[in-house]
Scaffold this active site. Structure first.
Site, mmCIF file in Angstrom:
data_model
loop_
_atom_site.group_PDB
_atom_site.id
_atom_site.type_symbol
_atom_site.label_atom_id
_atom_site.label_comp_id
_atom_site.label_asym_id
_atom_site.label_seq_id
_atom_site.Cartn_x
_atom_site.Cartn_y
_atom_site.Cartn_z
ATOM 1 N N CYS A 1 -57.860 7.840 -32.552
ATOM 2 C CA CYS A 1 -59.043 8.176 -33.345
ATOM 3 C C CYS A 1 -60.264 8.381 -32.450
ATOM 4 O O CYS A 1 -61.377 8.536 -32.952
ATOM 5 C CB CYS A 1 -59.320 7.103 -34.397
ATOM 6 N N GLU B 1 -59.042 13.027 -35.137
ATOM 7 C CA GLU B 1 -57.810 12.291 -34.865
ATOM 8 C C GLU B 1 -56.924 13.212 -34.028
ATOM 9 O O GLU B 1 -56.870 14.426 -34.273
ATOM 10 C CB GLU B 1 -57.117 11.940 -36.179
#
Length: 363
Positions: A321, A355
């Site tokens: 992330c 992401e």
């Protein structure tokens, strides 16, 4: 939660910027061009959190959000196009219920949690004690809205219905059922999460050896990846996530996973035989023939010792992330592993967050 700038007309350009940014971060490692997985332009976010804001001089209240870094200037919200259609349908109906003092008095925050499967849970947070009068009003409201409700005040939590939502996701033609607990981490963009699961499933491939999974959460990736290997050893530190993962394994009849409540650092110590752990008493670490490790770490990425642990494996499947810490970790591993695949998953449209995923294979 701060409010993203919602502009569907800018989506394609913003996504291209993210792709270029990720490619630039991975360029020193001779990475292939990233595979790009787009998000729906609207109604993609399955979670939303709002503060309540009272107008000066009257009792009228609104859902409110704030720009990052400014907690004093509210942005009043009537609808929220990035949130799921279910959240948008529930927002005005819940707002009407605030007129009941049993539900509205000293209510300061509302959290919605929904699923692609249509389930919904609302958490109501109070600056006052909640009691049986609140429960009775909440039971009536939950029935009217067709949701589960959780009330929170200092030191107290009352659950009406379930304290989790039920999700169903499809990976490679198989449906997986998930319990997603209130208050625990879940992927906010359900459609993109499903694409991430499919990419990870394909990237890992069918194996006849074992998988180590670090930071497994509620078993989001564990369930489909367990079908690709002989057996899985999965670790997670959050107690609520561990309990949800165990329930999800049972609900899906996945019986080749052992789950232990250990941090990545503790597992590294156990595998290095630095110290024993009681929580591993029933697990024979030497019985595993690990070929791959799957990691989905927090924003800080893997610490140096966990990176060195990952280096032992033929394949490192890494979901990140934070592309900056991903690049830092790859720099530590680049002398022994090369990037064979990489991907961009647009979990967070209209923000700079992204992401990403990489498959690293031993040189």
């Amino acid at each position: 939660m701060s409010r993203p700038q919602f502009d569907p007309s800018a989506y394609a350009a913003q996504l291209e910027d993210k792709k270029s940014r990720l490619a630039g971060l991975l360029a020193p490692f001779a990475a292939p061009a990233p595979e790009v997985f787009e998000s729906p332009r609207e109604h993609y976010r399955l979670r939303a959190e709002f503060r309540l804001w009272r107008e000066t001089g009257n009792e009228k209240r609104h859902y409110a959000m704030f720009e990052q870094g400014d907690k004093h200037t509210p942005i009043l919200i009537e609808d929220f196009p990035i949130a799921s259609r279910r959240i948008n349908e529930l927002m005005p109906r819940l707002k009407a219920a605030w007129a009941d003092p049993a539900l509205g008095f000293k209510l300061f925050q509302v959290e919605f949690l929904t699923t692609l499967a249509g389930d919904a849970l609302i958490t109501l947070c109070y600056h006052r004690p909640i009691d049986d009068a609140w429960r009775q009003a909440a039971e009536k409201l939950a029935a009217e809205l067709g949701v589960n409700l959780v009330g929170r005040s200092r030191g107290k939590r009352i659950v009406v219905g379930r304290d989790y939502v039920e999700e169903e996701l499809s990976v490679a033609g198989r449906r997986f059922r998930y319990r997603q607990p209130e208050g625990a981490f879940t992927q906010p963009n359900g459609e993109v999460n499903q694409k991430m699961l499919g990419w990870a499933y394909e990237a890992l491939g069918q194996r006849d050896d074992d998988l180590l999974e670090l930071y497994c959460g509620n078993g989001n990736f564990t369930l489909p990846l367990a079908t690709r290997v002989r057996k899985v050893l999965a670790t997670e530190i959050s107690k609520s996530s561990v309990n949800a993962a165990l329930a999800n394994l049972a609900d899906n009849a996945v019986d080749n996973v052992s789950l232990v409540r250990l941090s990545a650092e503790e597992l590294t110590q156990a595998l290095n035989e630095v110290r024993p752990f009681r929580r591993l008493a029933d697990i024979d670490l030497k019985s595993y023939a690990f070929g791959s490790v799957f990691v989905d770490p927090p924003r800080a990425g893997m610490d140096p010792d966990t990176c060195e642990l990952a280096r032992r494996f033929e394949r490192i499947l890494y979901i990140s992330c934070n592309p900056e810490t991903l690049a830092q970790n790859i720099a530590q591993l680049h002398d022994t592993h090369r990037i064979s695949r990489c991907a961009l998953f647009d979990q967070f449209p209209y923000t700079h967050h992204m992401e990403s995923g990489v498959l690293l294979e031993r040189r």
